[in-house]
Design a protein around this motif. Structure first.
Motif, PDB file in Angstrom:
ATOM      1  N   UNK A  95      10.168   9.057   0.230  1.00  9.82           N
ATOM      2  CA  UNK A  95      11.514   9.553  -0.060  1.00  9.82           C
ATOM      3  C   UNK A  95      12.291   8.543  -0.903  1.00  9.82           C
ATOM      4  N   UNK A  96      12.253   7.284  -0.519  1.00  9.69           N
ATOM      5  CA  UNK A  96      12.937   6.259  -1.313  1.00  9.69           C
ATOM      6  C   UNK A  96      12.351   6.183  -2.719  1.00  9.69           C
ATOM      7  N   UNK A  97      11.023   6.178  -2.815  1.00  5.28           N
ATOM      8  CA  UNK A  97      10.390   6.086  -4.129  1.00  5.28           C
ATOM      9  C   UNK A  97      10.710   7.297  -4.999  1.00  5.28           C
ATOM     10  N   UNK A  98      10.788   8.482  -4.404  1.00  2.31           N
ATOM     11  CA  UNK A  98      11.128   9.680  -5.168  1.00  2.31           C
ATOM     12  C   UNK A  98      12.558   9.586  -5.723  1.00  2.31           C
ATOM     13  N   UNK A 106      -6.592   2.305   3.262  1.00  3.43           N
ATOM     14  CA  UNK A 106      -6.652   0.841   3.342  1.00  3.43           C
ATOM     15  C   UNK A 106      -5.629   0.261   4.316  1.00  3.43           C
ATOM     16  N   UNK A 107      -4.759   1.110   4.852  1.00  2.00           N
ATOM     17  CA  UNK A 107      -3.790   0.630   5.852  1.00  2.00           C
ATOM     18  C   UNK A 107      -4.536   0.171   7.105  1.00  2.00           C
ATOM     19  N   UNK A 127       0.826  -1.213   0.000  1.00  4.75           N
ATOM     20  CA  UNK A 127       0.000   0.000   0.000  1.00  4.75           C
ATOM     21  C   UNK A 127       0.862   1.265   0.000  1.00  4.75           C
ATOM     22  N   UNK A 128       1.954   1.263   0.742  1.00  3.94           N
ATOM     23  CA  UNK A 128       2.858   2.414   0.728  1.00  3.94           C
ATOM     24  C   UNK A 128       3.456   2.614  -0.667  1.00  3.94           C
ATOM     25  N   UNK A 170       4.639   6.714   5.822  1.00  4.62           N
ATOM     26  CA  UNK A 170       4.577   6.824   4.367  1.00  4.62           C
ATOM     27  C   UNK A 170       5.611   7.834   3.853  1.00  4.62           C
ATOM     28  N   UNK A 171       5.836   8.893   4.609  1.00  3.71           N
ATOM     29  CA  UNK A 171       6.807   9.901   4.198  1.00  3.71           C
ATOM     30  C   UNK A 171       8.185   9.302   3.954  1.00  3.71           C
ATOM     31  N   UNK A 172       8.581   8.364   4.801  1.00  3.24           N
ATOM     32  CA  UNK A 172       9.877   7.711   4.616  1.00  3.24           C
ATOM     33  C   UNK A 172       9.913   6.859   3.362  1.00  3.24           C
TER      34      UNK A 172
END
Length: 120
Positions: free
Chosen positions: A81-84, A63-64, A19-20, A76-78
């Motif tokens: 960052x990786x996904x960005x 949905x979490x 979901x993240x 989710x913010x963390x």
């Protein structure tokens, strides 16, 4: 801990991660489409599609299974960052440096602490 408890825990962690990732792809993808429309002179429908994708992003975290809105969005913010960093590398062809990777790792450690630290 019983085998079924471990299995349920693994499923819960995997669901949270999926979901993240979906939320991150939607947020980054929607923002990217709007960026393309406004900054790179792409057609207006890029902006409309980006806005729709961003609405979908807003729904995905609901949905979490975690009960706290703030905790879910902090974690989710963390992941974001990786996904960005990965998006920039794969789509914009901007190779991350060692400090990008160290920062992303630190964020993921923070995600783990926020979501799965034992609380009383």
């Amino acid at each position: 801990m019983k085998d079924e408890d471990i299995e349920r825990c693994v499923i819960s962690v995997n669901q949270a991660i999926i979901l993240f990732i979906l939320a991150g792809i939607a947020e980054i993808g929607g923002g990217y489409l709007i960026w393309q429309w406004l900054r790179e002179d792409k057609p207006w429908w890029f902006g409309i599609l980006g806005a729709i994708v961003l609405v979908v992003y807003g729904v995905i975290p609901t949905f979490q299974k975690f009960p706290s809105f703030g905790r879910v969005y902090a974690a989710y913010g963390g992941v974001f960052i990786l996904l960005a960093i990965l998006w920039g590398w794969g789509i914009d062809k901007k190779t991350p440096d060692v400090y990008d990777w160290i920062g992303a790792l630190m964020c993921l450690i923070g995600v783990t602490v926020i979501l799965w630290a034992p609380r009383h």
